[in-house]
Design an enzyme around this catalytic site. Structure first.
Site, PDB file in Angstrom:
ATOM      1  CB  SER A 116      29.681  78.967  89.489  1.00  0.00           C
ATOM      2  OG  SER A 116      30.980  78.918  89.273  1.00  0.00           O
ATOM      3  CE  LYS A 117      28.394  72.672  84.897  1.00  0.00           C
ATOM      4  NZ  LYS A 117      28.068  72.298  83.555  1.00  0.00           N
ATOM      5  NE  ARG A 118      34.570  78.870  86.177  1.00  0.00           N
ATOM      6  CZ  ARG A 118      33.973  80.042  85.621  1.00  0.00           C
ATOM      7  NH1 ARG A 118      34.271  81.152  86.299  1.00  0.00           N
ATOM      8  NH2 ARG A 118      32.850  80.120  84.848  1.00  0.00           N
ATOM      9  CD  GLN A 119      29.236  79.208  93.701  1.00  0.00           C
ATOM     10  OE1 GLN A 119      28.784  79.675  92.720  1.00  0.00           O
ATOM     11  NE2 GLN A 119      28.686  78.761  94.706  1.00  0.00           N
TER      12      GLN A 119
END
Ligand code: GLU
Length: 495
Positions: A258-261
């Protein structure tokens, strides 16, 4: 120029500059780099910025910077230049226009005047009847006169490629034989938009051809598009490159990176003090592309041992929890090599200056020889250089100055203890362990009457670090090395 494969190997990494480089992208770039280097080929960075709405300013520079940080710089790129530039698609619009004209002349492409409203209507109708939306190829059937008329009226239009039936199978380097009958599931795709920008499919084929790309190693999500690309090559009359599609890189539990991690961007790892080689080793450690699983491969070894035929078809699972261990191994290897150690010493000096600069009254602790000693002593115990400037290791860089009276109050035998410990330090070789030293200190305490072990430790800790708490005295002495530990004991207790 022909490499061992009989052709000059030219590969490319072709990111869209929509943000930071993430680990999946780094892995694709790395495999391209390894493949190029093992075949004496060229590794090219091409920036695919034709979707202007998604372009993030500075992202392309950031990506190239990260490839350089990782030690896998491109041979040709926007920054490096090269013989087949420009390397940024937005600067190649005239080439796509020319290629489109070629297809229009051959009758392999056509102008489409359908309005966004009509296309939206088609889409809604398809969804209502539970079909996959696709363009109905209506403008394919316009007569030459109709087209000329619309063009002369200045009607806005795109150019579409005529998808023909009869896709030929191709042999993917990783997935083997593959074929997608695109014409039966898709409408004719747009290749040139009304603003003169190409779509990915056209730009990618034109550039791979004009840039002399021999092998396309890219993410597996493009496997289904390859038949379409091959139809374009055929329409142009060009020989296609070989294709190899790389499976996705996923988290250990199979979920999407996940790029949000946060922890998927290469920038982040660089800032955290991760060693580039450790990161490269980790992202190729997912069991793909190598005969054996092994930690600690250098870039040189990765290049020598990579075998594209061994890349497996299943997704690669990334275990980021192993990163500290990879770092530790690579750092120890680098400390062990004189030339690399010199670079590390300079890096530690800069870190120490940055963190403790204003408190370094005594320059001795930041000198080359001392820093090198610290590195050799900590080899195998730390995973990042940064660890050495954490509070836990502050004593390495800050020589204490504790008033003699304060030390006297801890033990009246301060001077005697100091002398005995100095003697012990003089007899010690550099390869001590904290356990051995701990034992020796205990024995030494038995020779002193009137001082308890705990007081002696408190005294030594103060003399070594100026602190009441911290790592064990033996551990501190091992980290400081006998010389620096001796200097501190001498200054605090014996002079
Ligand atoms: N710009 C595409 C991407 O970022 C490149 C795909 C390709 O390598 O052909 O995925």
């Amino acid at each position: 120029m022909g490499g061992p494969l009989g052709v000059a190997v030219r590969v490319r990494f072709a990111p869209s500059p929509t943000g930071f480089l993430h680990l999946g992208g780094l892995r694709t770039a790395l495999y391209n780099y390894l493949f190029a280097k093992q075949h004496q080929g060229r590794f090219i960075l091409r920036v695919e910025d034709t979707d202007q709405n998604r372009v993030v300013p500075g992202a392309a520079e950031g990506i190239e910077g990260m490839l350089e940080w990782a030690g896998i710089p491109p041979d040709e790129s926007p920054r490096q230049g090269g013989p087949v530039g420009p390397y940024q698609q937005s600067q190649r619009l005239s080439l796509y226009r020319k290629a489109t004209d070629m297809l229009l002349e051959k009758g392999a492409a056509y102008r489409c005047f359908c309005t966004p409203q009509r296309l939206e209507l088609l889409r809604k109708e398809a969804l209502r009847s539970q079909q996959t939306p696709r363009y109905d190829n209506r403008c394919r059937h316009l007569s030459t006169r109709q087209v000329a008329e619309k063009v002369s009226q200045g009607a806005e239009h795109v150019v579409r490629f005529c998808l023909e039936e009869g896709s030929e199978p191709f042999c993917d380097l990783i997935y083997g034989w593959s074929r997608h009958e695109v014409a039966s599931v898709e409408g004719d795709p747009v290749i040139l938009k009304s603003d003169g920008f190409p779509t990915y499919h056209l730009a990618n084929v034109v550039d791979d051809h004009l840039m002399g790309i021999s092998h396309v190693l890219r993410g597996a999500e493009w496997l289904v598009s390859t038949s379409k690309h091959l139809l374009l090559y055929k329409a142009f009359g060009w020989d296609p490159p070989r294709f190899g599609h790389l499976p996705l890189l996923l988290n250990k539990d199979g979920s999407k990176l996940s790029k949000r991690q946060g922890h998927v961007f290469v920038e982040q790892f660089a800032q955290d003090g991760c060693l580039p080689e450790a990161l490269l080793d980790l992202i190729t450690d997912c069991g793909s592309g190598f005969a054996e699983k092994r930690m600690g491969r250098t870039l040189k070894e990765l290049t020598a041992e990579f075998d594209v035929g061994r890349v497996e078809r299943h997704s690669a699972l990334l275990d980021l929890e192993k990163l500290p261990e990879f770092n530790r191994i690579h750092l120890a290897q680098q400390i062990g090599e004189e030339k690399q150690r010199r670079v590390l010493v300079a890096e530690v000096q800069a870190l120490v200056e940055q963190v403790y600069g204003d408190r370094l009254e005594d320059s001795g602790v930041a000198e080359k020889g001392y820093v090198e000693q610290v590195l050799l002593l900590r080899k195998g115990h730390i995973s990042r250089l940064k660890d050495l400037v954490m509070p836990k290791y502050a004593f390495l860089w800050i020589r204490p100055s504790v008033p003699r009276e304060e030390l006297q109050t801890v033990s009246a035998q301060a001077e005697e203890i100091g002398r005995l410990v100095l003697g012990l330090l003089e007899r010690q070789a550099a390869a001590w362990t904290a356990e051995e030293l701990g034992r020796d200190l205990r024995q030494l305490q038995e020779q002193i009457k009137g001082t308890q072990y705990s007081s002696m430790m408190k005294l030594l800790r103060l003399a070594l670090s100026g602190q009441q708490q911290g790592p064990s005295v033996a551990e501190m002495m091992v980290s400081l090395g006998p010389r620096e530990a001796g200097t501190r004991i001498q200054r605090a207790l014996c002079s």
